[in-house]
Structure formats: structure tokens, C-alpha cells
Design a protein around this motif. Structure first.
Motif, PDB file in Angstrom:
ATOM      1  N   LYS B  36      32.976 -22.213  27.737  1.00 48.59           N
ATOM      2  CA  LYS B  36      34.015 -21.184  27.799  1.00 48.59           C
ATOM      3  C   LYS B  36      33.702 -20.166  28.881  1.00 48.59           C
ATOM      4  O   LYS B  36      32.544 -19.934  29.221  1.00 48.59           O
ATOM      5  N   ASN B  37      34.764 -19.534  29.367  1.00 48.27           N
ATOM      6  CA  ASN B  37      34.579 -18.458  30.334  1.00 48.27           C
ATOM      7  C   ASN B  37      34.791 -17.116  29.635  1.00 48.27           C
ATOM      8  O   ASN B  37      35.914 -16.752  29.310  1.00 48.27           O
ATOM      9  N   GLY B  38      33.708 -16.411  29.387  1.00 46.40           N
ATOM     10  CA  GLY B  38      33.830 -15.121  28.713  1.00 46.40           C
ATOM     11  C   GLY B  38      33.758 -13.946  29.658  1.00 46.40           C
ATOM     12  O   GLY B  38      34.171 -12.842  29.315  1.00 46.40           O
ATOM     13  N   CYS B  39      33.196 -14.152  30.860  1.00 48.60           N
ATOM     14  CA  CYS B  39      33.015 -12.985  31.724  1.00 48.60           C
ATOM     15  C   CYS B  39      32.991 -13.304  33.214  1.00 48.60           C
ATOM     16  O   CYS B  39      33.160 -12.414  34.041  1.00 48.60           O
ATOM     17  N   SER B  40      32.733 -14.539  33.573  1.00 45.31           N
ATOM     18  CA  SER B  40      32.623 -14.957  34.988  1.00 45.31           C
ATOM     19  C   SER B  40      31.500 -14.244  35.726  1.00 45.31           C
ATOM     20  O   SER B  40      31.483 -14.256  36.950  1.00 45.31           O
ATOM     21  N   GLY B  42      27.983 -14.116  34.499  1.00 45.30           N
ATOM     22  CA  GLY B  42      26.621 -14.420  34.079  1.00 45.30           C
ATOM     23  C   GLY B  42      26.066 -13.493  33.015  1.00 45.30           C
ATOM     24  O   GLY B  42      24.863 -13.361  32.863  1.00 45.30           O
ATOM     25  N   GLU B  43      26.950 -12.849  32.244  1.00 40.46           N
ATOM     26  CA  GLU B  43      26.491 -11.865  31.265  1.00 40.46           C
ATOM     27  C   GLU B  43      26.581 -12.329  29.811  1.00 40.46           C
ATOM     28  O   GLU B  43      25.849 -11.845  28.971  1.00 40.46           O
ATOM     29  N   CYS B  44      27.527 -13.227  29.503  1.00 44.67           N
ATOM     30  CA  CYS B  44      27.797 -13.470  28.079  1.00 44.67           C
ATOM     31  C   CYS B  44      27.248 -14.790  27.569  1.00 44.67           C
ATOM     32  O   CYS B  44      27.081 -14.971  26.372  1.00 44.67           O
ATOM     33  N   GLY B  45      27.033 -15.752  28.455  1.00 45.63           N
ATOM     34  CA  GLY B  45      26.460 -17.025  28.023  1.00 45.63           C
ATOM     35  C   GLY B  45      27.441 -17.998  27.393  1.00 45.63           C
ATOM     36  O   GLY B  45      27.035 -19.087  26.980  1.00 45.63           O
ATOM     37  N   ALA B  46      28.720 -17.658  27.336  1.00 44.56           N
ATOM     38  CA  ALA B  46      29.697 -18.570  26.716  1.00 44.56           C
ATOM     39  C   ALA B  46      29.847 -19.858  27.521  1.00 44.56           C
ATOM     40  O   ALA B  46      30.286 -20.875  27.004  1.00 44.56           O
ATOM     41  N   CYS B  47      29.477 -19.799  28.791  1.00 42.70           N
ATOM     42  CA  CYS B  47      29.641 -20.933  29.706  1.00 42.70           C
ATOM     43  C   CYS B  47      28.376 -21.780  29.815  1.00 42.70           C
ATOM     44  O   CYS B  47      28.307 -22.658  30.667  1.00 42.70           O
ATOM     45  N   ASP B  57      24.034 -20.576  33.350  1.00 47.32           N
ATOM     46  CA  ASP B  57      25.382 -20.014  33.256  1.00 47.32           C
ATOM     47  C   ASP B  57      26.276 -20.740  34.262  1.00 47.32           C
ATOM     48  O   ASP B  57      26.198 -20.497  35.473  1.00 47.32           O
ATOM     49  N   CYS B  59      29.256 -20.387  34.959  1.00 42.47           N
ATOM     50  CA  CYS B  59      30.288 -19.573  35.612  1.00 42.47           C
ATOM     51  C   CYS B  59      29.822 -19.021  36.954  1.00 42.47           C
ATOM     52  O   CYS B  59      30.634 -18.601  37.763  1.00 42.47           O
TER      53      CYS B  59
END
Ligand code: FES
Ligand code: FES
Lengths: 780, 154
Positions: B36-40, B42-47, B57, B59
Motif C-alpha cells: 500500500k501507499n501510505g505516504c510516498s 518512506g515514513e509509514c512502511g505500508a509499502c 520501502d 515507495c
């Protein structure tokens, strides 16, 4: 013995989610889909002089450019109709949409946005609460007096004050003039961003006079109604289809991108997808409002609360959104948990040139409870009283009334909350040691009463279908709660309950995932619907078995004869028999919670008058402060929460743990600061969300006082655990450093300042703190 | 430029654009929408996906830099119709999944951890996932899921 309710049944969408195949809003792809985006105002206050879209339109692949000049731009809203689609001619906040563009590719879209020539004449921004209230303040809405309210209701509002609540029991001034002690405090709280990991996203289609919107939204029916009113079409011309939601927390209750996606889809005749970038999302998410709370208490010699004067000013931002409703919240923060004597309450929601604020889990309660509970600690300290004792002395009892005149029939549960916390960890035993402290905070919270509905059907293979527009934002309210209630009612395995995704064309109305309403309110609708299915199933089986329906029961996926369970019909057989004898088995149910009685004359501007299905909460935090960095570490966190009935133990603990984590973020790390109407933080990096190493494991005690009006007794669970956290933590930090912490978030700098201001001696703070704790121990 | 990259065990030949991220390649062109893309940023780790077994990451990782390497996404953890991994199962059963948007990223990070440490301590688990933001759960049930998975593998 239950088959489903009370068990940790796993969520029905869990497998899809761990396989990565659950379709979220961001995952929706439609044939021919193109991309849309907004040109957002780069300044908080301006007049649009001109928009030249020539060059933007000429970019190859650009399909449409729309501005306020191209649409009717009628102001709409969920309380006051004050918000146009596009800033035209006034820009009222940074990030406000000025134009919408659709293009074949994201690249063309970006190029086009870059070529849009918008000439803005900046105007002085109403940058903060104080300047909004100044007599000569510029008006955020020069036309404020002309706005209509959505419901037709009227309330006190004037100029930059979008709603004023006022309530006075009388006798307040007399009480102050004869009081032995008067304690006054001012508390401040900054904004908080919901930060759902999935940003706002919308995909719209238009064809043959109808719109279809694919959303990941907490409240699909509100999307339907809001898009319809913004575009001037009938609600039934808008269909909203829900997908998995990557978190909401209130940010996905009002519309954001949906009306623009719909407009663009109609303009280009193709599906249009819009998604907020993270900064865009942060800047426009309708976050939790910033506020200033002033509280003054009159006390007797012995520390009896005689009167309270409570004044709140909070920031609605550039538009009303739900602020007129939130202005009522102080009525449930003062005099609800603790008797305060006579009370005067004033709350003003104020327009500023900043991003509009809105709903965030635990609306307003977070800073209101912070103010009330911090103030009590301050009183205890001033008067040398034990903090817990002071609270217990003033605790509401069953049958007493809140300021709105609503009776709390079961307020004695509060005492039980305090007792249970004490059993788990005696208050006076916590926070011992240098730079350690303990704090407590209590609250009462509502279960949102608004309408919901469900259809339950018996499928031909014996499974149960559940059709509802209730949304599961991750809480498990649908994928655990409603599913378990349907399973319990019909005696089937919860795995055999298949739930539809929300679709406003298919399901009856539902008021969205807000205020912990789903399990309670929609659960009642599911129960009623299942009841009808049960009756019919029994009747069909009774006919076939030639026995009275009264002698039959539903269990283990069958209709069986009471006392002779081997005489049975599988539900699949019942469904098939029914099809041939009168038609398939379905049942529908609807519900909304009856409004409790209250005193309508208790206040003016009281748009949110009652707290239906109240629950009770006590939180205790133990912290340690690092005197060299000012950082706060949470050592222990205890929640005693009354839930009515635990439907799903893992789910309940998960909601409490997650809510507390958000409360800790609010108290300690998350910071959305306004400067000149603009946010200083723009990214996850600067915003400071709680991380895995920050959040302690919460110790949870659930109390069960089943509500006879609720499905299996269950009341709302998920919203309130965020509410008292900042209060408990701030009290603990204040206790640890022996200084009053009166601002949220509690940034390390503030802690260091507080330490330094105590004659430059952190050790002195500890001394003071320990003196206080000693006095408490003596008094306890 | 044309690259070859192994994705979930299958060699794929793809034309990548200069600034294309691995996440865009996976989601928009290979149809793998689990990450998933949560922030683009490199901060959230969803990717988070695994590149030669190590979590990254996606993204902010250039697709072109994956040439000749092996990428594993959440879709590659278990066969589409086969059994879940012990960790996936434990995520579902322990309540580690709420909204689930962080889940694919957490699963990738934690599978990498479990490949290195058979029975990580709670502190090790928390350190490993410090780059995976979860807004819903408050992390405790994620920690529980790892413990359950470790127990199940014993
Ligand atoms: S999307 Fe890659 S770290 Fe957030
Ligand atoms: S489960 Fe929602 S962000 Fe982790």
C-alpha cells in the motif's frame, strides 16, 4: 451458552487483508478510468482575481478543467450551509480547492496543474482564536448572516462565531463571592490529525443521469446526500459503493474528494479517480480542533466544589462542518462525572482562516476532559487534598442528572471503575521514584443513537446473508460484532454469516461508523431482522415436520425439535422448502435509539442535547520524565471501561489499546501547529505518530452492565478509550515534575521549561511532587 | 529501460521508466495491489516488500534498481488458494488486523525478522517494526501475533 457472542471470533475480512487481496478505496480500478486532482489555494486568505486555464487545458491528455465559474458552486454543509465547492471568489483556508482537473495520466495532470494561472490577491488572515473574536476582526464569511442551516434549526451565531452555546444554572456568581477558595486555570490544546493510513480517495462514474461513487468511507449515505446537494441532484441519483477502509477515525465522515470526482466524471464522461497525497491529506482532513478552555471553580473551606464557570473557545477553521454540534460537548464534560455545584458554561465555535476542523474519535472530549481533570489535580494541590479522594467525594451517583437534565440511571458504575482500578494497582503505590508520576482521569461517553438498518436472508446453502450499509472502518463492528449477533440469533457458526459491502442502492439507510454506534444500533436492526428469519424458518420447518413452531429451535445450523435434537432439518433444506412454499426467507430490521429525556431550556445553542446509552471510563497513567531531554515515557497504562457486554474480547481489547495509542499520540507526540492559519507540519515525518516502541501495552479491565435495550447488552466501545488519555497523562507528568502542565501536546520543550522554571532545580520538582504524593498517601 | 525482475518467484520482463518506483511498478503495472501507499516518503512502511529477502520501502525504491533481483510481496507469502503462513494466521486470530492497511507492510517486515530470529523477544519485535506505522491497533496485538506464530512453528 452462546455460540458466537462473547467469543473472540476472528474478523471476516481478516484473511483477505493478510493475503493483500482486500479491495480498499485506493485499489479500485475501472475500465477507462482517468485521473483527477485539485488545484489547492497556497495561502489561507485571498480573493481570486482571475483564473486563466488556457495553457492548463491545452496540455495533451487533459480532459477537463473546472473552477467556481463553471459550476453552480452553491454553499452546502452538514450543519450550516456555508461551504462552496470551489474558492470563488474567496479563499478561506490554505488547501481550499480552487480548480479541479482531469487527465489521461498522472503526468499530464501534474503538468496541467502547474500551468493553471490563478491570480490571488492576498487578504489579512484571521489567524487565531483571539483575533477572530476581536471586535474589529475581518470576517471569514462576510455573508455569514445569509447562510441557511441544513435542518432548518437556528442557533446563536454572529460574525466569526459560528455557534455559541450558553448554559447557566444560576447562583454561580453568589457562590464565587462567598467561596473560601477560587481556583482558575486556562488550558490549551492543539489540533490532531486522524492520519488514517489510507488517504482520502474517490472514484466516480457517471452515465445515464446517475453517479456511482466508489469510496472507502465511514458514512456512504452521507456521501450520497452531500454529493447530491453539492451538485444539485436528487440523492437517489447518486449511488455510493463502499470498499475496505484503511482507517477513518472521523476523517471519513464528511465528504472530501467525492463531489469533485463526481463533477469531473460528468464533465469527461469517464470514470475519474482522485487520491490525496499525504501532505494534501494532512492539510485538509478536518482534524481535531484546537481550543482554549478556561475553568474557574469556587470551593468551600474543606474543598467542596460549589460552583464552576467553564468557558471554551474552539477553532472551527474556515467552515462550520460539525462545529455547531460540537459546541454542545462541554455540557457533558462538566458536571457529568463529578458534581460541580452551580455551573455556567459557555462554548464558542469560531471561524478562522485555517483548514476546517471536524470529527475525530472522541470529538472535543479529549481536551474538555483534559481541562476538567487537570483542574481537579490543581485544586487538590492548592488545597492539599488527596487527588483520588477529591474525585470520589464529588462522584456522581445513580439517578443524578447531568447539566442537560438527563438522568444518569447507572452512574454508580463510576465508583466501581475507581474500585477496580484501585484493586489492580493502588493509586498511591504508583509514580514512586525520581521523575515519576501518576495521574487519573474519568469520563462518561455516549453511544451514538442514529438510525441503522439491516436485511438478513437465509441462503439456499444454509448460510446467512447480512446486507447492511454499516461500515467497518477496522473496528470490527461489522465483521465481528454484527456477524456474531446474526450468528447468535440464528444458531449458526459466525463463519457462515456472509456480509455484503455497503451500497446505498442496495441497503437501507445507515448513519455511518461514528460514536461507537454500529454494534449497538445496527446490532438491534440485525437482531430484529434475524428474528423475522427465525420465525419464518421455524414456520416452514413446522409445516414440514408437522409440529408446532413453539416446539422448534434454531441450533447448529438446523431447525430442531426441542428436547429431540435428532429430529431436525438443516437450514439449507429449510431454505429450499421455503422457496417452494411462499418464497425465500428474508427479514428486515431497523432501529434508532430513543432519545433520553433532558431539559431543553437548560441551554441555548444546544444542538447535540443528550448522551444516549452512556458508558463510564477511568484511566490511570504512570509515567517517567527524562529530566535531560524532557521526554515522557509511559510506564503503565490502566483502563477500566464499562462496555455493557463484551461481544468479542479480542476486539474490545484491540479497540481500547488502539484508542489509548491515539490518545498518547495526542498527549505527547502528535503536533499540528498553526502559524498564520497555516500548518507547520506537512508530512508524517514532522507530525510524530506513535510508533511501536512508544506505546505500552494497556492493562484493560472491562465492566459488564448489560443494557436491556441493547443487543445482548452491548454498548458502544471503540470511541471513548481515546478520550481521557491526555488528561491522565498530563496529570501524571505534572505529578512527576511538580509543575502544572496545561498544554496539549506535552512537548519535551514544555517539560524542560517547567523543570527549569522551578528555581532551576529539577530536584526541587521531584521534592514537591513527592511531598504531594506523601500528603495523598496520608489522606488516603 | 527493459529489466528482468523475479516477483513472487516468477521472472517478469518489464519496461521501467526512469523515475518509476518499485511500488508504482508493482501496484499499477503488475497488478499486485497488496503493498500500500501510505505516504510516498518512506515514513509509514505500508509499502514494505522484500528485496532479496530484506524489507525495503517500495515507495522510494527505484524500480530500475531491482533488475536481476528478487521481490516478494504480501501476495507471495502464501499460495492464493493455499494455507496462510503461521504469521498470517496469527495476525487474523490475534486481532493484529484492524483496518489492515498497514498489515501487508508489517507482515513483510516480520517475516524477514522471523527468517533471522526464530523466537524474537518483544523488544526485538517492537524495534523491527519501528518503521511500520499502525494507526489502529496500538501494536500490542501485533506483538501477540508474532508470539503466537512462534509458538505455532515450534
Ligand atoms: S508508502 Fe512507503 S513508507 Fe509510506
Ligand atoms: S490496522 Fe489500521 S493502520 Fe494498522
Amino acid at each position: 451458552m452462546t455460540v458466537a457472542v462473547g467469543r473472540s471470533v476472528a474478523r471476516s475480512d481478516g484473511e483477505a487483508k493478510v493475503r493483500g487481496v482486500a479491495d480498499y478505496g485506493v485499489d479500485v480500478v475501472l475500465p477507462g478510468m482517468c485521473h483527477g486532482a485539485l488545484w489547492r489555494a497556497p495561502v489561507p486568505s485571498a480573493r481570486v482575481v482571475s483564473i486563466d486555464a488556457e495553457a492548463a487545458r491545452r496540455v495533451p491528455g487533459v480532459l477537463a478543467v473546472l473552477t467556481g465559474a463553471d459550476v453552480e458552486n452553491r454553499p452546502t454543509g452538514i450543519s450550516l450551509c456555508d461551504q462552496p465547492l470551489f474558492a470563488w471568489p474567496l479563499v478561506r483556508y490554505e488547501g481550499e480547492p480552487v480548480a479541479a482537473v482531469a487527465a489521461e495520466t498522472v503526468e499530464a495532470l501534474e503538468e496541467s496543474l502547474g500551468l493553471l494561472r490563478v491570480e490571488l490577491a492576498e487578504t489579512p488572515a484571521v489567524a487565531d482564536l483571539a483575533s477572530a473574536l476581536a471586535p474589529d476582526a475581518p470576517l471569514v464569511h462576510p455573508d455569514w448572516a445569509s447562510y441557511a442551516s441544513l435542518s432548518g434549526a437556528q442557533w446563536p451565531r454572529e460574525r466569526n462565531v459560528v455557534c455559541e452555546l450558553f448554559s447557566d444554572t444560576g447562583g454561580v456568581d453568589q457562590a464565587f463571592s462567598s467561596a473560601a477558595h477560587v481556583v482558575e486555570d486556562t488550558y490549551r490544546a492543539d489540533r490532531q490529525y486522524q492520519a488514517s493510513l489510507e488517504p482520502h480517495v474517490a472514484v466516480a462514474e457517471y452515465g445515464a443521469g446517475r453517479f456511482t461513487l466508489h469510496v472507502a468511507h465511514q458514512f456512504p449515505f452521507n456521501v450520497r446526500d452531500r454529493v447530491a446537494s453539492a451538485l444539485g441532484v436528487r440523492p437517489s441519483e447518486v449511488r455510493v459503493v463502499g470498499h475496505h477502509i484503511g482507517g477513518g477515525f472521523g476523517a471519513k465522515l464528511d465528504v472530501s474528494l467525492e463531489p469533485y470526482a463526481a463533477l469531473l466524471a460528468r464533465a469527461v464522461g469517464r470514470p475519474v479517480r482522485m487520491e490525496n497525497g499525504r501532505s494534501e491529506d494532512l492539510m485538509t482532513a478536518q482534524c481535531r480542533e484546537n481550543a482554549v478552555v478556561t475553568i474557574r471553580s469556587a470551593l468551600s473551606e474543606s474543598g467542596e466544589l460549589l460552583a464552576c464557570d467553564f468557558d471554551v473557545v474552539f477553532d472551527s477553521g474556515a467552515y462550520a462542518i460539525d462545529a455547531p454540534y460540537l459546541a454542545s460537548m462541554p455540557m457533558f464534560a462538566v458536571g457529568s462525572i463529578y458534581r460541580v455545584g452551580q455551573a455556567r458554561v459557555r462554548c464558542r465555535a469560531v471561524y478562522t482562516n485555517s483548514s476546517p476542523t471536524g470529527a475525530f474519535r472522541g470529538v472535543s472530549g479529549t481536551y474538555l476532559v483534559f481541562a476538567v481533570e487537570r483542574h481537579l489535580d490543581h485544586i487538590a494541590r492548592e488545597l492539599g487534598l488527596d487527588r483520588r479522594e477529591l474525585r470520589l467525594r464529588h462522584l456522581r451517583r445513580s439517578g443524578e442528572k447531568m447539566l442537560n437534565g438527563q438522568t444518569l440511571a447507572d452512574a454508580d458504575i463510576l465508583r466501581e471503575c475507581f474500585d477496580r482500578a484501585e484493586e489492580l494497582a493502588p493509586f498511591s503505590s504508583l509514580g514512586k521514584g525520581p521523575y515519576r508520576g501518576v495521574g487519573m482521569a474519568a469520563c462518561v461517553w455516549l453511544t451514538n443513537p442514529l438510525a441503522g438498518s439491516a436485511v438478513v436472508k437465509l441462503n439456499e446453502d444454509g448460510t446467512v446473508g447480512l446486507v447492511t450499509a454499516a461500515t467497518d472502518n477496522g473496528s470490527g463492528a461489522v465483521t465481528m460484532g454484527l456477524r456474531q449477533i446474526a450468528a447468535e440469533e440464528l444458531g449458526v457458526d459466525a463463519l457462515d454469516v456472509v456480509i455484503s459491502m455497503p451500497d446505498t442502492d442496495v441497503s437501507g439507510y445507515d448513519a455511518g461508523s461514528q460514536g461507537s454506534r454500529t454494534t449497538r444500533v445496527v446490532g438491534m436492526a440485525v437482531k430484529a431482522a434475524a428474528e423475522r428469519v427465525r420465525e419464518r424458518a421455524l414456520a416452514v420447518a413446522a409445516d414440514h415436520l408437522e409440529i408446532s413452531p413453539a416446539d422448534l429451535e434454531l441450533a447448529a445450523g438446523s431447525v430442531q425439535v426441542r428436547g429431540a435434537p435428532s429430529r431436525r432439518l438443516q437450514l439449507a433444506e429449510v431454505a429450499k422448502l421455503a422457496a417452494a412454499h411462499g418464497g425465500p426467507i428474508t427479514g428486515a430490521g431497523s432501529y434508532s435509539t430513543p432519545m433520553p429525556a433532558y431539559a431543553p431550556t437548560c441551554a441555548t445553542g444546544l444542538l447535540f442535547p443528550v448522551f444516549p446509552t452512556p458508558t463510564y471510563h477511568l484511566h490511570v497513567a504512570e509515567v517517567e520524565v527524562d529530566p535531560s531531554t524532557g521526554n515522557v515515557r509511559v510506564l503503565r497504562y490502566i483502563v477500566v471501561q464499562e462496555v455493557g457486554r463484551v461481544v468479542n474480547p479480542t476486539g474490545v481489547v484491540g479497540q481500547i489499546q488502539g484508542g489509548v495509542a491515539q490518545g498518547l499520540g495526542y498527549a505527547l507526540w502528535e503536533w499540528l501547529a498553526l502559524e498564520g492559519g497555516r500548518y507547520r507540519q506537512r508530512t508524517f515525518e514532522s507530525y510524530g505518530l506513535p510508533l511501536s516502541v512508544d506505546v505500552p501495552r494497556v492493562e484493560v479491565v472491562t465492566l459488564e452492565h448489560p443494557d436491556p435495550e441493547s443487543p445482548y447488552g452491548a454498548k458502544g466501545v471503540a470511541e471513548p478509550p481515546v478520550v481521557p488519555v491526555a488528561a491522565a497523562v498530563a496529570n501524571a507528568v505534572s505529578d512527576a515534575i511538580g509543575a502544572e502542565i496545561n498544554c496539549i501536546p506535552i512537548l519535551p520543550e514544555a517539560v524542560l521549561d517547567a523543570l527549569a522554571s522551578q528555581d532551576g532545580a529539577g530536584a526541587r520538582g521531584v521534592h514537591l511532587s513527592r511531598g504531594g504524593a506523601g500528603a495523598e498517601a496520608g489522606g488516603a | 529501460m527493459e529489466i528482468e525482475v523475479t516477483v513472487n518467484g516468477v521472472v517478469r520482463g518489464v519496461e521501467v521508466r526512469p523515475h518509476e518506483t518499485l511500488l508504482a511498478l508493482l501496484r499499477d503495472r503488475l497488478g499486485l495491489r497488496g503493498a500500500k501507499n501510505g505516504c510516498s516518503e518512506g515514513e509509514c512502511g505500508a509499502c514494505t516488500v522484500l528485496l532479496d529477502g530484506a524489507p525495503i520501502d517500495a515507495c522510494i525504491y527505484p524500480a530500475a534498481a531491482c533488475a536481476g533481483r528478487s521481490v516478494t510481496t504480501v501476495e507471495g507469502l502464501a499460495p492464493p488458494d493455499g494455507e496462510l503462513t503461521a504469521l498470517q494466521r496469527a495476525f487474523v486470530d490475534s486481532g493484529a488486523v484492524q483496518c489492515g492497511f498497514c498489515t501487508p507492510g508489517l507482515l513483510m517486515t516480520l517475516h524477514a525478522l522471523l527468517a533471522e530470529r526464530a523466537a524474537p523477544s518483544e523488544a526485538e519485535v517492537r524495534r523491527a517494526i519501528v518503521g511500520n506505522i499502525c494507526r489502529c491497533t496500538g501494536y500490542a496485538h501485533v506483538v501477540d501475533a508474532v508470539a503466537q506464530a512462534v509458538g505455532a512453528r515450534r
